[in-house]
Each structure stands twice: as C-alpha cells, then as structure tokens.
Design a protein around this motif. Sequence first.
Motif, short mmCIF file in Angstrom:
data_model
loop_
_atom_site.label_atom_id
_atom_site.label_comp_id
_atom_site.label_asym_id
_atom_site.label_seq_id
_atom_site.Cartn_x
_atom_site.Cartn_y
_atom_site.Cartn_z
N ALA A 100 -58.97 38.69 13.87
CA ALA A 100 -59.59 37.59 13.18
C ALA A 100 -58.32 37.32 12.04
CB ALA A 100 -60.73 37.45 12.82
N ARG A 101 -58.27 37.69 11.30
CA ARG A 101 -57.76 37.07 10.36
C ARG A 101 -56.32 37.43 10.20
NH1 ARG A 101 -59.81 37.97 5.40
NH2 ARG A 101 -62.12 39.50 5.43
N ALA A 102 -55.56 37.64 11.17
CA ALA A 102 -54.12 37.89 11.86
C ALA A 102 -53.79 36.37 12.60
CB ALA A 102 -53.71 39.00 12.89
N SER A 103 -54.94 36.70 13.19
CA SER A 103 -54.61 34.80 14.49
C SER A 103 -55.08 33.52 13.26
CB SER A 103 -55.80 35.08 15.08
OG SER A 103 -55.61 36.03 16.02
N LEU A 104 -55.61 34.04 12.45
CA LEU A 104 -55.82 32.85 11.04
C LEU A 104 -54.39 32.18 10.80
CD1 LEU A 104 -60.07 33.60 10.04
CD2 LEU A 104 -58.59 31.58 11.45
N GLU A 105 -54.07 34.47 9.79
CA GLU A 105 -52.52 33.03 9.00
C GLU A 105 -51.33 33.30 10.39
OE1 GLU A 105 -49.65 36.83 7.62
OE2 GLU A 105 -51.66 37.23 6.79
N LEU A 106 -51.63 33.15 11.12
CA LEU A 106 -50.95 32.85 12.29
C LEU A 106 -50.66 31.27 12.71
CD1 LEU A 106 -48.16 33.29 14.02
CD2 LEU A 106 -49.20 33.96 15.86
N PHE A 107 -51.68 30.67 12.69
CA PHE A 107 -52.61 29.54 12.97
C PHE A 107 -51.91 28.97 11.91
CE2 PHE A 107 -56.32 29.98 15.75
CZ PHE A 107 -54.53 30.52 16.56
N GLU A 108 -52.46 29.15 10.71
CA GLU A 108 -52.16 28.50 8.85
C GLU A 108 -50.10 28.60 8.70
OE1 GLU A 108 -53.03 28.91 4.41
OE2 GLU A 108 -54.21 29.95 5.69
N GLN A 109 -50.25 29.76 8.93
CA GLN A 109 -47.93 29.66 8.68
C GLN A 109 -47.84 28.12 9.95
OE1 GLN A 109 -46.81 33.45 9.77
NE2 GLN A 109 -47.76 33.93 7.76
N LEU A 110 -48.19 28.14 11.07
CA LEU A 110 -48.10 27.49 12.14
C LEU A 110 -48.18 26.07 11.58
CD1 LEU A 110 -48.30 29.73 15.30
CD2 LEU A 110 -46.26 28.77 13.85
N GLY A 111 -49.22 25.45 10.63
CA GLY A 111 -49.71 24.38 10.79
C GLY A 111 -51.11 24.11 11.72
N LEU A 112 -51.51 25.22 11.93
CA LEU A 112 -52.18 24.55 13.22
C LEU A 112 -53.58 24.23 13.06
CD1 LEU A 112 -50.76 26.66 16.42
CD2 LEU A 112 -51.13 24.15 16.10
N LEU A 113 -54.15 25.31 11.72
CA LEU A 113 -55.69 24.59 11.22
C LEU A 113 -55.28 23.46 10.84
CD1 LEU A 113 -56.60 28.72 9.20
CD2 LEU A 113 -57.25 27.57 11.31
N GLU A 114 -54.30 23.16 9.64
CA GLU A 114 -54.59 21.60 9.20
C GLU A 114 -54.36 20.63 10.37
OE1 GLU A 114 -54.86 18.48 6.60
OE2 GLU A 114 -54.73 20.37 6.30
N GLU A 115 -54.29 20.84 11.14
CA GLU A 115 -54.53 20.23 12.95
C GLU A 115 -55.58 20.23 13.26
OE1 GLU A 115 -52.04 19.23 17.20
OE2 GLU A 115 -50.86 20.39 15.68
N GLU A 116 -56.04 21.20 13.77
CA GLU A 116 -57.43 21.39 13.89
C GLU A 116 -58.34 20.90 12.80
OE1 GLU A 116 -59.81 22.83 17.83
OE2 GLU A 116 -57.78 22.33 17.47
N PHE A 117 -58.66 21.44 12.11
CA PHE A 117 -59.33 21.02 11.44
C PHE A 117 -59.10 20.24 10.12
CE2 PHE A 117 -60.27 25.58 12.45
CZ PHE A 117 -61.57 25.19 13.03
N GLY A 118 -57.97 19.71 10.05
CA GLY A 118 -57.69 18.74 8.53
C GLY A 118 -59.05 17.21 8.87
#
Length: 96
Positions: A62-80
Amino acid sequence: MCLAVPGKVVSIDQRADPLTGLIDFGGVQKQACLEYLPDIRVGEYVIVHVGFALQRLDEESARASLELFEQLGLLEEEFGDAWEQAARQESGSEAR
C-alpha cells in the motif's frame, strides 16, 4: 481517470447500512463502503475503487503504491479539489 487506490482504514461505522469506514489515502480521507470486506479492521489497508473497498492489502504494498501514485501526480488527479480541476479544464490550462 478512476484508479483503484490503496488506503488505511481509520475508522469503521458498524451502525451504517451498508457498512462504511473512513479511509486515509496518504493524507486525504474519504468514506468508502466496506460491505465486500466485512471482517476488515481499523489499521488494515484496502484497495478502494469508486468508493468500494474491494481487497485487503499489506502495508508495504500500500505504501509503495501510494508513493508511486504521488510521484506520478495521480493522487492529486484523483483526490484534488474538483472545483479547481474543473476550472483548469474550462480555461484550457490543464495538460491533455
């Protein structure tokens, strides 16, 4: 884009029907349906897709995936901020 995102179960509302819980996605907290994982516990990690916790996940993954998503900007895209995203799209300033 709609991702299946890992998150940590922060709390569970046992009285809710359907069963729901508060999930932490690397600092962003959202409610999710837990009906598919009725034996999930606070502190465990789940994969959430369109508001439904679908699978239990180990903390390291879970932590590895979240870190990768954050680096790719996908968390901002998904939850911004949805209003901010809509304004950027309307003005044409968002990269396509």
